[in-house]
Motif scaffolding. Structure first.
Motif, PDB file in Angstrom:
ATOM      1  N   HIS A   1       0.844  -1.190   0.000  1.00 25.55           N
ATOM      2  CA  HIS A   1       0.000   0.000   0.000  1.00 25.55           C
ATOM      3  C   HIS A   1       0.886   1.248   0.000  1.00 25.55           C
ATOM      4  O   HIS A   1       1.823   1.355   0.791  1.00 25.55           O
ATOM      5  N   ILE A   2       0.568   2.172  -0.883  1.00 24.42           N
ATOM      6  CA  ILE A   2       1.326   3.421  -1.034  1.00 24.42           C
ATOM      7  C   ILE A   2       0.368   4.588  -0.848  1.00 24.42           C
ATOM      8  O   ILE A   2      -0.744   4.584  -1.376  1.00 24.42           O
ATOM      9  N   LYS A   3       0.833   5.583  -0.109  1.00 23.15           N
ATOM     10  CA  LYS A   3       0.074   6.823   0.028  1.00 23.15           C
ATOM     11  C   LYS A   3       1.002   7.976  -0.334  1.00 23.15           C
ATOM     12  O   LYS A   3       2.089   8.096   0.236  1.00 23.15           O
ATOM     13  N   LEU A   4       0.587   8.801  -1.299  1.00 22.46           N
ATOM     14  CA  LEU A   4       1.359   9.956  -1.750  1.00 22.46           C
ATOM     15  C   LEU A   4       0.533  11.200  -1.476  1.00 22.46           C
ATOM     16  O   LEU A   4      -0.576  11.350  -2.000  1.00 22.46           O
ATOM     17  N   ILE A   5       1.066  12.074  -0.631  1.00 23.32           N
ATOM     18  CA  ILE A   5       0.339  13.256  -0.165  1.00 23.32           C
ATOM     19  C   ILE A   5       1.145  14.512  -0.469  1.00 23.32           C
ATOM     20  O   ILE A   5       2.359  14.547  -0.256  1.00 23.32           O
ATOM     21  N   ILE A   6       0.454  15.542  -0.933  1.00 19.05           N
ATOM     22  CA  ILE A   6       1.040  16.871  -1.123  1.00 19.05           C
ATOM     23  C   ILE A   6       0.402  17.779  -0.079  1.00 19.05           C
ATOM     24  O   ILE A   6      -0.827  17.801   0.055  1.00 19.05           O
ATOM     25  N   GLU A   7       1.217  18.539   0.667  1.00 22.66           N
ATOM     26  CA  GLU A   7       0.657  19.455   1.652  1.00 22.66           C
ATOM     27  C   GLU A   7       1.464  20.742   1.691  1.00 22.66           C
ATOM     28  O   GLU A   7       2.665  20.748   1.433  1.00 22.66           O
ATOM     29  N   SER A   8       0.780  21.843   2.001  1.00 23.72           N
ATOM     30  CA  SER A   8       1.474  23.120   2.119  1.00 23.72           C
ATOM     31  C   SER A   8       2.304  23.118   3.393  1.00 23.72           C
ATOM     32  O   SER A   8       1.988  22.408   4.353  1.00 23.72           O
ATOM     33  N   THR A   9       3.357  23.901   3.397  1.00 18.12           N
ATOM     34  CA  THR A   9       4.230  23.945   4.571  1.00 18.12           C
ATOM     35  C   THR A   9       3.530  24.559   5.778  1.00 18.12           C
ATOM     36  O   THR A   9       3.925  24.311   6.908  1.00 18.12           O
ATOM     37  N   ILE A  10       2.482  25.345   5.532  1.00 21.37           N
ATOM     38  CA  ILE A  10       1.728  25.926   6.652  1.00 21.37           C
ATOM     39  C   ILE A  10       0.437  25.144   6.918  1.00 21.37           C
ATOM     40  O   ILE A  10      -0.439  25.592   7.633  1.00 21.37           O
ATOM     41  N   ARG A  11       0.327  23.957   6.304  1.00 25.80           N
ATOM     42  CA  ARG A  11      -0.772  23.005   6.554  1.00 25.80           C
ATOM     43  C   ARG A  11      -2.156  23.556   6.212  1.00 25.80           C
ATOM     44  O   ARG A  11      -3.149  23.185   6.839  1.00 25.80           O
ATOM     45  N   THR A  12      -2.236  24.452   5.225  1.00 23.12           N
ATOM     46  CA  THR A  12      -3.542  24.979   4.834  1.00 23.12           C
ATOM     47  C   THR A  12      -4.152  24.194   3.677  1.00 23.12           C
ATOM     48  O   THR A  12      -5.330  24.357   3.390  1.00 23.12           O
ATOM     49  N   ALA A  13      -3.373  23.362   3.019  1.00 21.75           N
ATOM     50  CA  ALA A  13      -3.892  22.571   1.900  1.00 21.75           C
ATOM     51  C   ALA A  13      -3.249  21.194   1.922  1.00 21.75           C
ATOM     52  O   ALA A  13      -2.077  21.048   2.256  1.00 21.75           O
ATOM     53  N   GLU A  14      -4.048  20.183   1.589  1.00 16.92           N
ATOM     54  CA  GLU A  14      -3.535  18.823   1.477  1.00 16.92           C
ATOM     55  C   GLU A  14      -4.244  18.136   0.322  1.00 16.92           C
ATOM     56  O   GLU A  14      -5.466  18.236   0.200  1.00 16.92           O
ATOM     57  N   VAL A  15      -3.466  17.481  -0.524  1.00 16.49           N
ATOM     58  CA  VAL A  15      -4.015  16.751  -1.663  1.00 16.49           C
ATOM     59  C   VAL A  15      -3.452  15.340  -1.628  1.00 16.49           C
ATOM     60  O   VAL A  15      -2.238  15.152  -1.580  1.00 16.49           O
TER      61      VAL A  15
END
Length: 75
Positions: free
Chosen positions: A15-29
């Motif tokens: 199982h793989i999870k690939l997450i993109i997040e802003s450094t100030i944690r206001t966005a996560e994809v």
């Protein structure tokens, strides 16, 4: 260009999870959250809805977490 392919290699099935997040944690994809077979894989990432800024990626597997960073800058 707001879209890119993210290349990653899976050494063994799992199982793989690939997450993109802003450094100030206001966005996560979440780009990928699934079982993958061993080998090379590509995930499409479209940053057109994200604001300019610094972002981190996190690739999680059963035994490893890999992280890195990048910049989103729209013209």
């Amino acid at each position: 260009n707001d879209s890119t392919q993210i290349h990653f290699f899976v050494p063994e099935a799992g199982h793989i999870k690939l997450i993109i997040e802003s450094t100030i944690r206001t966005a996560e994809v979440v780009i990928a959250d699934a079982d993958f077979s061993p080998g090379e894989h590509f995930a499409q990432f479209d940053a057109s809805t994200l604001p300019d800024g610094l972002y981190n990626y996190r690739l999680e597997t059963a035994g490893l977490i890999t992280t890195g960073g990048f910049i989103v800058l729209h013209k």
